[in-house]
Design a protein around this motif. Structure first.
Motif, PDB file in Angstrom:
ATOM      1  N   LYS A   1     -33.133   3.180 104.711  1.00 55.93           N
ATOM      2  CA  LYS A   1     -32.120   2.710 103.765  1.00 55.93           C
ATOM      3  C   LYS A   1     -32.047   3.638 102.547  1.00 55.93           C
ATOM      4  O   LYS A   1     -30.963   3.999 102.086  1.00 55.93           O
ATOM      5  CB  LYS A   1     -32.425   1.280 103.318  1.00 55.93           C
ATOM      6  CG  LYS A   1     -31.342   0.673 102.425  1.00 55.93           C
ATOM      7  CD  LYS A   1     -31.709  -0.729 101.976  1.00 55.93           C
ATOM      8  CE  LYS A   1     -31.805  -1.687 103.128  1.00 55.93           C
ATOM      9  NZ  LYS A   1     -32.043  -3.087 102.665  1.00 55.93           N
ATOM     10  N   ARG A   2     -33.221   4.047 102.039  1.00 62.78           N
ATOM     11  CA  ARG A   2     -33.242   4.971 100.892  1.00 62.78           C
ATOM     12  C   ARG A   2     -32.601   6.306 101.267  1.00 62.78           C
ATOM     13  O   ARG A   2     -31.844   6.885 100.482  1.00 62.78           O
ATOM     14  CB  ARG A   2     -34.676   5.183 100.415  1.00 62.78           C
ATOM     15  CG  ARG A   2     -35.249   4.012  99.632  1.00 62.78           C
ATOM     16  CD  ARG A   2     -36.506   4.421  98.877  1.00 62.78           C
ATOM     17  NE  ARG A   2     -37.564   4.887  99.768  1.00 62.78           N
ATOM     18  CZ  ARG A   2     -38.467   4.079 100.320  1.00 62.78           C
ATOM     19  NH1 ARG A   2     -38.439   2.777 100.072  1.00 62.78           N
ATOM     20  NH2 ARG A   2     -39.398   4.587 101.118  1.00 62.78           N
ATOM     21  N   TYR A   3     -32.900   6.766 102.479  1.00 63.34           N
ATOM     22  CA  TYR A   3     -32.303   8.021 102.940  1.00 63.34           C
ATOM     23  C   TYR A   3     -30.784   7.887 103.021  1.00 63.34           C
ATOM     24  O   TYR A   3     -30.041   8.780 102.593  1.00 63.34           O
ATOM     25  CB  TYR A   3     -32.862   8.405 104.309  1.00 63.34           C
ATOM     26  CG  TYR A   3     -32.130   9.551 104.954  1.00 63.34           C
ATOM     27  CD1 TYR A   3     -32.364  10.858 104.549  1.00 63.34           C
ATOM     28  CD2 TYR A   3     -31.181   9.316 105.955  1.00 63.34           C
ATOM     29  CE1 TYR A   3     -31.672  11.919 105.132  1.00 63.34           C
ATOM     30  CE2 TYR A   3     -30.485  10.367 106.535  1.00 63.34           C
ATOM     31  CZ  TYR A   3     -30.732  11.665 106.126  1.00 63.34           C
ATOM     32  OH  TYR A   3     -30.040  12.700 106.691  1.00 63.34           O
ATOM     33  N   ALA A   4     -30.306   6.768 103.562  1.00 63.71           N
ATOM     34  CA  ALA A   4     -28.865   6.555 103.694  1.00 63.71           C
ATOM     35  C   ALA A   4     -28.190   6.499 102.326  1.00 63.71           C
ATOM     36  O   ALA A   4     -27.105   7.054 102.127  1.00 63.71           O
ATOM     37  CB  ALA A   4     -28.598   5.264 104.473  1.00 63.71           C
ATOM     38  N   GLU A   5     -28.829   5.827 101.369  1.00 61.14           N
ATOM     39  CA  GLU A   5     -28.250   5.728 100.034  1.00 61.14           C
ATOM     40  C   GLU A   5     -28.234   7.079  99.335  1.00 61.14           C
ATOM     41  O   GLU A   5     -27.278   7.421  98.633  1.00 61.14           O
ATOM     42  CB  GLU A   5     -29.021   4.696  99.214  1.00 61.14           C
ATOM     43  CG  GLU A   5     -28.782   3.266  99.712  1.00 61.14           C
ATOM     44  CD  GLU A   5     -29.687   2.235  99.064  1.00 61.14           C
ATOM     45  OE1 GLU A   5     -30.687   2.652  98.426  1.00 61.14           O
ATOM     46  OE2 GLU A   5     -29.408   1.029  99.206  1.00 61.14           O
ATOM     47  N   GLN A   6     -29.286   7.886  99.523  1.00 62.04           N
ATOM     48  CA  GLN A   6     -29.318   9.229  98.942  1.00 62.04           C
ATOM     49  C   GLN A   6     -28.239  10.104  99.578  1.00 62.04           C
ATOM     50  O   GLN A   6     -27.581  10.896  98.892  1.00 62.04           O
ATOM     51  CB  GLN A   6     -30.698   9.861  99.160  1.00 62.04           C
ATOM     52  CG  GLN A   6     -31.803   9.222  98.332  1.00 62.04           C
ATOM     53  CD  GLN A   6     -33.185   9.671  98.777  1.00 62.04           C
ATOM     54  OE1 GLN A   6     -33.341  10.446  99.715  1.00 62.04           O
ATOM     55  NE2 GLN A   6     -34.221   9.169  98.099  1.00 62.04           N
ATOM     56  N   THR A   7     -28.056   9.943 100.878  1.00 63.85           N
ATOM     57  CA  THR A   7     -27.033  10.712 101.581  1.00 63.85           C
ATOM     58  C   THR A   7     -25.646  10.354 101.076  1.00 63.85           C
ATOM     59  O   THR A   7     -24.796  11.229 100.862  1.00 63.85           O
ATOM     60  CB  THR A   7     -27.132  10.463 103.098  1.00 63.85           C
ATOM     61  OG1 THR A   7     -28.413  10.889 103.559  1.00 63.85           O
ATOM     62  CG2 THR A   7     -26.048  11.213 103.847  1.00 63.85           C
ATOM     63  N   THR A   8     -25.412   9.061 100.873  1.00 61.70           N
ATOM     64  CA  THR A   8     -24.124   8.623 100.365  1.00 61.70           C
ATOM     65  C   THR A   8     -23.871   9.145  98.960  1.00 61.70           C
ATOM     66  O   THR A   8     -22.752   9.547  98.618  1.00 61.70           O
ATOM     67  CB  THR A   8     -24.041   7.083 100.383  1.00 61.70           C
ATOM     68  OG1 THR A   8     -24.151   6.639 101.731  1.00 61.70           O
ATOM     69  CG2 THR A   8     -22.719   6.587  99.797  1.00 61.70           C
ATOM     70  N   ARG A   9     -24.907   9.174  98.132  1.00 61.53           N
ATOM     71  CA  ARG A   9     -24.745   9.727  96.783  1.00 61.53           C
ATOM     72  C   ARG A   9     -24.358  11.203  96.860  1.00 61.53           C
ATOM     73  O   ARG A   9     -23.477  11.665  96.140  1.00 61.53           O
ATOM     74  CB  ARG A   9     -26.031   9.550  95.979  1.00 61.53           C
ATOM     75  CG  ARG A   9     -25.890  10.030  94.531  1.00 61.53           C
ATOM     76  CD  ARG A   9     -27.062   9.623  93.667  1.00 61.53           C
ATOM     77  NE  ARG A   9     -28.298  10.257  94.075  1.00 61.53           N
ATOM     78  CZ  ARG A   9     -29.333   9.639  94.604  1.00 61.53           C
ATOM     79  NH1 ARG A   9     -29.290   8.320  94.795  1.00 61.53           N
ATOM     80  NH2 ARG A   9     -30.413  10.290  94.946  1.00 61.53           N
ATOM     81  N   ARG A  10     -25.005  11.915  97.769  1.00 60.16           N
ATOM     82  CA  ARG A  10     -24.725  13.348  97.901  1.00 60.16           C
ATOM     83  C   ARG A  10     -23.345  13.595  98.485  1.00 60.16           C
ATOM     84  O   ARG A  10     -22.625  14.504  98.050  1.00 60.16           O
ATOM     85  CB  ARG A  10     -25.800  13.992  98.783  1.00 60.16           C
ATOM     86  CG  ARG A  10     -25.545  15.451  99.120  1.00 60.16           C
ATOM     87  CD  ARG A  10     -26.708  16.030  99.898  1.00 60.16           C
ATOM     88  NE  ARG A  10     -27.011  15.279 101.105  1.00 60.16           N
ATOM     89  CZ  ARG A  10     -26.373  15.434 102.263  1.00 60.16           C
ATOM     90  NH1 ARG A  10     -25.392  16.304 102.366  1.00 60.16           N
ATOM     91  NH2 ARG A  10     -26.721  14.721 103.327  1.00 60.16           N
ATOM     92  N   ARG A  11     -22.937  12.792  99.472  1.00 60.24           N
ATOM     93  CA  ARG A  11     -21.679  13.045 100.167  1.00 60.24           C
ATOM     94  C   ARG A  11     -20.467  12.440  99.478  1.00 60.24           C
ATOM     95  O   ARG A  11     -19.349  12.922  99.671  1.00 60.24           O
ATOM     96  CB  ARG A  11     -21.766  12.475 101.600  1.00 60.24           C
ATOM     97  CG  ARG A  11     -22.759  13.143 102.511  1.00 60.24           C
ATOM     98  CD  ARG A  11     -22.401  14.597 102.823  1.00 60.24           C
ATOM     99  NE  ARG A  11     -21.014  14.783 103.206  1.00 60.24           N
ATOM    100  CZ  ARG A  11     -20.513  14.507 104.398  1.00 60.24           C
ATOM    101  NH1 ARG A  11     -21.299  14.028 105.353  1.00 60.24           N
ATOM    102  NH2 ARG A  11     -19.239  14.725 104.660  1.00 60.24           N
TER     103      ARG A  11
END
Length: 297
Positions: free
Chosen positions: A161-171
């Motif tokens: 979940k943390r990885y997905a949220e970080q990815t969304t912030r980046r993308r």
């Protein structure tokens, strides 16, 4: 006549490469006019619908682009775990919605056009529609290919979940911040006035790791890459009265023309501000950051 699936994937890839080049030149934004007449492979191609938010070209097997507006009538937005929900188009569950469901079934990449203001968009791509719910009338989008194969986004482990949220912030969040800041500064570096969008960054005044480091225009500066790096390293500071200061050590160095003209001669100059006062950098944020610069000097 529709393309076969490999040709469909290849054309989408070509379109996205052309769109990336166009957006990069203008600091991450594109206009509706540009989206209606994009040069692709020596020809011209429309990649946005004239009136609707879902664009389904006749020669492709499924939807190519979808549009989302934070002020529109739909309930689009990020959901917990870093995914993005996208409402069905109003009316029947078929039509445009059917073609977007087809994109889910075929795993075809899409372009998400996030509306920044009237007729100006931030393109985010490739994104993937990974699930749909006819009853809730919503699609679920993965904003990165690495998230396409999450079996159940609602039951992800905390690390995932943390990885997905970080990815969304980046993308999503970072491109929106960059585009908003660079547009406010009229696609130029606030320090040296360089006007090449592909060489510009949106620098945070208070870093995004700070609880007050919000991704808003008033906490951003449009800087060329050399001045962004100097700002991040506290080799360049900006006083709350808009005056540029260069680290004293750098001022006394002797080096090539980049140091002299790119940094030393910026000392004591005044930054260029956005036209709209509401988009000017926060004086409180500048004061806080200038104290960091002085302490580092």
């Amino acid at each position: 006549m529709r393309l076969d699936l490999p040709a469909d994937f290849a054309l989408r890839d070509q379109i996205m490469k052309c769109l990336a080049q166009l957006a990069d030149q203008s600091g991450g934004i594109v206009t509706r006019e540009q989206l209606t007449d994009l040069e692709v492979g020596g020809g011209r191609r429309r990649i946005v619908d004239r009136n609707a938010g879902i664009w389904n070209p006749k020669d492709l097997n499924a939807t190519l682009s979808i549009m989302s507006s934070p002020t529109g009538p739909y309930r689009d937005g990020q959901v917990e775990g870093g995914f993005f929900k996208y409402d069905y188009r109003a009316g029947s569950v078929d039509g445009s919605n059917k073609k977007l469901r087809r994109a889910v079934e075929l795993g075809l990449p899409l372009i998400l056009l996030f509306k920044l203001k009237a007729n100006i968009f931030v393109p985010v791509f490739p994104v993937f529609a990974v699930a749909f719910d006819d009853q809730a009338r919503q699609f679920l989008l993965a904003l990165d290919e690495s998230l396409r194969f999450v079996e159940d986004p609602g039951t992800m482990s905390e690390p995932l979940k943390r990885y997905a949220e970080q990815t969304t912030r980046r993308r999503l969040h970072q491109p929106l911040f960059r585009a908003s800041v660079i547009r406010a500064y009229q696609t130029q570096c606030t320090v040296c006035r360089l006007k090449h969008g592909e060489l510009l960054d949106a620098a945070h005044i208070r870093p995004d790791s700070d609880e007050e480091g919000l991704p808003v225009v008033s906490n951003g500066l449009s800087l060329c890459k050399i001045h962004h790096a100097a700002y991040d390293q506290n080799l360049l500071g900006i006083r709350p009265d808009w005056v540029v200061q260069i680290n004293q050590g750098l001022l006394t160095e002797t080096d090539g023309p980049m140091l002299k003209y790119g940094l030393q001669e910026m000392h004591g100059t005044t930054i260029t501000l956005p036209r709209r006062k509401a988009e000017h950098p926060s004086l409180q944020a500048l004061e806080w950051r200038y104290e960091q610069f002085k302490a580092a000097s």
